[in-house]
Write a protein that holds these residues in place. Sequence first.
Motif, PDB file in Angstrom:
ATOM      1  N   LEU A  40       0.862  -1.176   0.000  1.00 23.85           N
ATOM      2  CA  LEU A  40       0.000   0.000   0.000  1.00 23.85           C
ATOM      3  C   LEU A  40       0.898   1.225   0.000  1.00 23.85           C
ATOM      4  CD1 LEU A  40      -2.298  -1.315   2.832  1.00 23.85           C
ATOM      5  CD2 LEU A  40      -3.159  -0.732   0.559  1.00 23.85           C
ATOM      6  N   GLY A  41       0.545   2.241  -0.789  1.00 26.89           N
ATOM      7  CA  GLY A  41       1.421   3.400  -0.862  1.00 26.89           C
ATOM      8  C   GLY A  41       0.686   4.704  -1.086  1.00 26.89           C
ATOM      9  N   CYS A  42       1.263   5.782  -0.564  1.00 29.01           N
ATOM     10  CA  CYS A  42       0.759   7.138  -0.787  1.00 29.01           C
ATOM     11  C   CYS A  42       1.915   8.108  -0.613  1.00 29.01           C
ATOM     12  CB  CYS A  42      -0.392   7.467   0.171  1.00 29.01           C
ATOM     13  SG  CYS A  42       0.066   7.529   1.927  1.00 29.01           S
ATOM     14  N   ARG A  43       1.666   9.385  -0.893  1.00 23.37           N
ATOM     15  CA  ARG A  43       2.697  10.388  -0.676  1.00 23.37           C
ATOM     16  C   ARG A  43       2.945  10.574   0.827  1.00 23.37           C
ATOM     17  NH1 ARG A  43       1.522  15.456  -1.899  1.00 23.37           N
ATOM     18  NH2 ARG A  43       3.704  16.038  -2.108  1.00 23.37           N
ATOM     19  N   ILE A  44       4.152  10.985   1.171  1.00 24.05           N
ATOM     20  CA  ILE A  44       4.527  11.151   2.575  1.00 24.05           C
ATOM     21  C   ILE A  44       3.610  12.147   3.283  1.00 24.05           C
ATOM     22  CG2 ILE A  44       6.328  12.090   4.087  1.00 24.05           C
ATOM     23  CD1 ILE A  44       8.400  10.767   2.310  1.00 24.05           C
ATOM     24  N   GLY A  45       3.193  13.205   2.600  1.00 25.05           N
ATOM     25  CA  GLY A  45       2.353  14.226   3.224  1.00 25.05           C
ATOM     26  C   GLY A  45       0.868  13.926   3.220  1.00 25.05           C
ATOM     27  N   ARG A  52      -5.830   5.670   6.226  1.00 24.91           N
ATOM     28  CA  ARG A  52      -6.475   4.566   5.517  1.00 24.91           C
ATOM     29  C   ARG A  52      -5.629   3.302   5.558  1.00 24.91           C
ATOM     30  NH1 ARG A  52      -7.910   7.212  -0.137  1.00 24.91           N
ATOM     31  NH2 ARG A  52      -8.815   5.157  -0.587  1.00 24.91           N
ATOM     32  N   ILE A  53      -4.316   3.449   5.470  1.00 26.39           N
ATOM     33  CA  ILE A  53      -3.432   2.285   5.604  1.00 26.39           C
ATOM     34  C   ILE A  53      -3.580   1.677   6.995  1.00 26.39           C
ATOM     35  CG2 ILE A  53      -1.034   1.507   5.696  1.00 26.39           C
ATOM     36  CD1 ILE A  53      -0.373   3.600   3.563  1.00 26.39           C
ATOM     37  N   ARG A  54      -3.584   2.534   8.015  1.00 21.07           N
ATOM     38  CA  ARG A  54      -3.774   2.035   9.386  1.00 21.07           C
ATOM     39  C   ARG A  54      -5.080   1.268   9.522  1.00 21.07           C
ATOM     40  NH1 ARG A  54      -0.148   4.023  13.086  1.00 21.07           N
ATOM     41  NH2 ARG A  54       0.794   6.079  12.713  1.00 21.07           N
ATOM     42  N   ALA A  55      -6.158   1.808   8.919  1.00 21.04           N
ATOM     43  CA  ALA A  55      -7.468   1.169   9.028  1.00 21.04           C
ATOM     44  C   ALA A  55      -7.509  -0.162   8.284  1.00 21.04           C
ATOM     45  CB  ALA A  55      -8.550   2.113   8.490  1.00 21.04           C
ATOM     46  N   ILE A 140       7.923   7.053  -1.507  1.00 19.94           N
ATOM     47  CA  ILE A 140       6.538   6.657  -1.286  1.00 19.94           C
ATOM     48  C   ILE A 140       6.403   6.097   0.123  1.00 19.94           C
ATOM     49  CG2 ILE A 140       4.676   5.095  -2.011  1.00 19.94           C
ATOM     50  CD1 ILE A 140       5.876   5.099  -4.821  1.00 19.94           C
ATOM     51  N   LEU A 141       5.427   6.591   0.860  1.00 21.39           N
ATOM     52  CA  LEU A 141       5.102   6.046   2.167  1.00 21.39           C
ATOM     53  C   LEU A 141       4.379   4.718   1.966  1.00 21.39           C
ATOM     54  CD1 LEU A 141       4.543   6.096   5.244  1.00 21.39           C
ATOM     55  CD2 LEU A 141       2.542   7.509   4.741  1.00 21.39           C
ATOM     56  N   SER A 142       4.912   3.644   2.546  1.00 16.74           N
ATOM     57  CA  SER A 142       4.401   2.314   2.216  1.00 16.74           C
ATOM     58  C   SER A 142       4.246   1.417   3.433  1.00 16.74           C
ATOM     59  CB  SER A 142       5.348   1.618   1.226  1.00 16.74           C
ATOM     60  OG  SER A 142       5.327   2.240  -0.024  1.00 16.74           O
ATOM     61  N   SER A 143       3.430   0.381   3.212  1.00 13.43           N
ATOM     62  CA  SER A 143       3.275  -0.704   4.180  1.00 13.43           C
ATOM     63  C   SER A 143       2.941  -1.965   3.398  1.00 13.43           C
ATOM     64  CB  SER A 143       2.160  -0.372   5.183  1.00 13.43           C
ATOM     65  OG  SER A 143       2.059  -1.391   6.161  1.00 13.43           O
ATOM     66  N   THR A 144       3.525  -3.081   3.805  1.00 12.00           N
ATOM     67  CA  THR A 144       3.253  -4.361   3.151  1.00 12.00           C
ATOM     68  C   THR A 144       1.751  -4.630   3.122  1.00 12.00           C
ATOM     69  OG1 THR A 144       5.352  -5.257   3.939  1.00 12.00           O
ATOM     70  CG2 THR A 144       3.697  -6.850   3.234  1.00 12.00           C
TER      71      THR A 144
END
Length: 206
Positions: A40-45, A52-55, A140-144
């Motif tokens: 999952l990825g989005c801009r740092i800001g 949404r990633i947390r959720a 890119i701000l990311s999480s597996t």
Amino acid sequence: MARYLDVHPDNPQPRLIGQAVQALRDDALIVYPTDSCYALGCRIGNRDGLDRIRAIRRLDDKHHFTLVCAEFAQLGQLVQIDNAVFRLIKANTPGRYTFILPATREVPRRLQNPRKKTVGVRIPDHVVTQALLAELGEPILSSTLLLPGQEEPMTQGWEIKDALDHQVDLVLDSGDCGPDPTTVVDLSGGEPVVTRLGAGDATPFE
């Protein structure tokens, strides 16, 4: 519904990469391929993207998010690196590793581990990911992409599209990325500590 882009894994179409990058710039939350499963990825800001990633993953505030970088110079602006750590990371990137290190002032506090003030960084070895990063011009701000209750990440873009159709904005599919996330190496305490065994060979850090 999420947009779905079918991208060639070895020769990604510039038009489709451009569409994905424009979505990121418009503060979309995307799913994209890496050298060790989808992320999952989005801009740092993008505060909403972070929430949404947390959720989606049901993460607490102790989770280490990862800043995915195009190259070493970009990584060096985000984390504090001494000479020994520099050599160790340089010898093992690009690759299937996430490194935990003290964050610099360039990293928003909401992305840092609240107790340790650390963040994850990585430089992936994947053509599509590198094309995205080159076009975007920033990490890119990311999480597996590992959903709650799952033991392994999903490996097929169409499967991800079906599962997250109303939770993400865009799915970038370049085929099977494999089921193994990165090997995570904590370098924040001086000596390397492997905190998760994954796709990267842990031998250099033992």
